[in-house]
Scaffold this active site. Structure first.
Site, PDB file in Angstrom:
ATOM      1  N   GLU A 159       0.839  -1.197   0.000  1.00  0.00           N
ATOM      2  CA  GLU A 159       0.000   0.000   0.000  1.00  0.00           C
ATOM      3  C   GLU A 159       0.873   1.246   0.000  1.00  0.00           C
ATOM      4  O   GLU A 159       0.688   2.165   0.786  1.00  0.00           O
ATOM      5  CB  GLU A 159      -0.940  -0.008   1.214  1.00  0.00           C
ATOM      6  CG  GLU A 159      -1.799  -1.256   1.311  1.00  0.00           C
ATOM      7  CD  GLU A 159      -2.753  -1.252   2.510  1.00  0.00           C
ATOM      8  OE1 GLU A 159      -3.012  -0.167   3.054  1.00  0.00           O
ATOM      9  OE2 GLU A 159      -3.246  -2.330   2.871  1.00  0.00           O
ATOM     10  N   LEU A 160       1.839   1.276  -0.903  1.00  0.00           N
ATOM     11  CA  LEU A 160       2.870   2.304  -0.862  1.00  0.00           C
ATOM     12  C   LEU A 160       2.330   3.688  -1.211  1.00  0.00           C
ATOM     13  O   LEU A 160       1.677   3.883  -2.239  1.00  0.00           O
ATOM     14  CB  LEU A 160       4.001   1.925  -1.822  1.00  0.00           C
ATOM     15  CG  LEU A 160       5.196   2.863  -1.879  1.00  0.00           C
ATOM     16  CD1 LEU A 160       5.896   2.953  -0.519  1.00  0.00           C
ATOM     17  CD2 LEU A 160       6.186   2.388  -2.947  1.00  0.00           C
TER      18      LEU A 160
END
EC number: 3.2.1.8
Length: 373
Positions: A262-263
């Site tokens: 979930e960068l």
């Protein structure tokens, strides 16, 4: 001078050949997925409008840049299993169809999570009822997409910051081995799909230690776990590259794949009392906490680009251990960070701006591969 027909044909062929023969050092990497195709999947989380393909241009951009997708919200229990005897697969069917249409790696998010929880699950009071609920929920959802979804976040955010198990309805009613049950149910429903534990702040040593213990307990209990996802909700200065690298090495040492799931990189100040990515945390709004409402200054754009470049350079160094890197959204306007932990802020955490145009950060990530030619 008059040219004969054979001469003209030959000249035309030579011209076409020269146009198609671009020297290797002039070749351009044209997308994220092509640039990193030998390293790891490059993915994005999709919102409902993107899943429905409401904008053809956005759909084309996603298909061009990414070879992996994650459902941002539609697979969470409040949406996919809103009532005990009712499942709603309409949006999830569209999500899977989108991935199959574009030949993408499809990641399911998430089977068990204490947040965005279906109300009926939150009201369960005993172990037997929870066993039945988990069995029905996981077996039905994973079974429906057997052979079509490549990997799943089986349990999401089960840990406190000190590495202990978070107090949830699952822990309260079933006990700490609810994780083992969840992973075993998912493996039974689809033995070939990869199963992940997913959490934020795993770069912090104490929490990472708890996650390592969690994984070892699953392995000891005979549960199938293939990987760990570190969410990667980071900022311009932390966590350090050393801590990110330790995270990669520690989980890889357990025989697991490592994914950054979930960068995003926040460029805004964070209230002192807010840590991690707990969606239930909120703080008061102020001008100080929303310094760039009308656009990101060039100096901060440069910082963001340098941060992404350093992170992707580290990822590339450990490409043999990393399976997937997923941006949490396609463009800045979509990002959840515009509303967390202060509602209504303007953040710029991704590689594409609000008009879906590539930012300096995108160029810096691409330049790592271009300079290797």
């Amino acid at each position: 001078m008059k040219f004969t027909k054979p001469f003209l044909v030959l000249a035309t062929m030579l011209l076409i050949s020269s146009c198609n023969s671009i020297p290797k050092n002039q070749e351009k990497v044209i997308s994220l997925k092509n640039a990193y195709q030998k390293d790891f999947y490059i993915g994005s989380a999709l919102d409902t409008n993107q899943i429905k393909e409401k904008d053809a241009g956005v759909s084309s951009l996603i298909a061009k840049e990414f070879n992996s997708i994650t459902a941002e919200n539609c697979m969470k229990s409040m949406f996919i299993h809103p009532e005990k005897d009712k499942f709603d697969f309409k949006m999830t069917d569209n999500f899977v169809a989108f991935g199959e249409k574009h030949k993408m790696f499809i990641h399911g998010h998430t089977l068990l999570w204490h947040s965005q929880l279906a109300p009926w699950i939150a009201q369960i009071k005993d172990s037997a009822a929870m066993t039945n609920a988990m069995t029905n929920h996981i077996s039905t959802i994973v079974g429906k997409y057997k052979g079509r979804i490549n990997s799943w976040d089986v349990v999401n955010e089960a840990l406190n910051e000190d590495g202990t198990l978070r107090k949830t309805v699952f822990l309260d009613t079933y006990g700490k081995e609810y994780l083992t049950l969840a992973f075993k149910l998912a493996a039974k429903a689809d033995p070939k799909t990869d199963l992940y534990y997913n959490d934020y702040n795993l770069c912090q040593p104490t929490k990472r230690k708890g996650a390592v213990a969690l994984v070892k307990n699953l392995q000891k209990n005979g549960a199938k776990i293939d990987g760990v996802g570190e969410q990667g909700h980071w900022n311009l200065t932390s966590p350090s590259l050393d801590e990110i690298e330790k995270t990669i090495l520690d989980f890889s040492a357990l025989g697991l794949k490592v994914s950054f799931t979930e960068l995003d990189i926040s460029v805004l100040p964070n209230p002192w009392d807010v840590v991690g990515a707990d969606v239930n945390q909120k703080s008061e709004a102020s001008e100080k906490m929303n310094p760039y409402p009308n656009g990101l200054p060039d100096a901060v754009q440069i910082q963001l680009a340098a941060r992404y470049e350093a992170i992707f350079k580290l990822f590339t160094k450990h490409q043999d251990k990393i399976d997937r890197v997923t941006l949490w959204g396609v463009n800045d306007g979509q990002s959840w960070l515009n509303d967390w932990p202060i509602k209504g802020r303007t953040n710029y955490p991704l590689l594409f701006n609000r008009e879906f145009k590539p930012k300096s950060a995108y160029n810096s990530v691409m330049s790592l591969k271009e300079t290797k030619k």
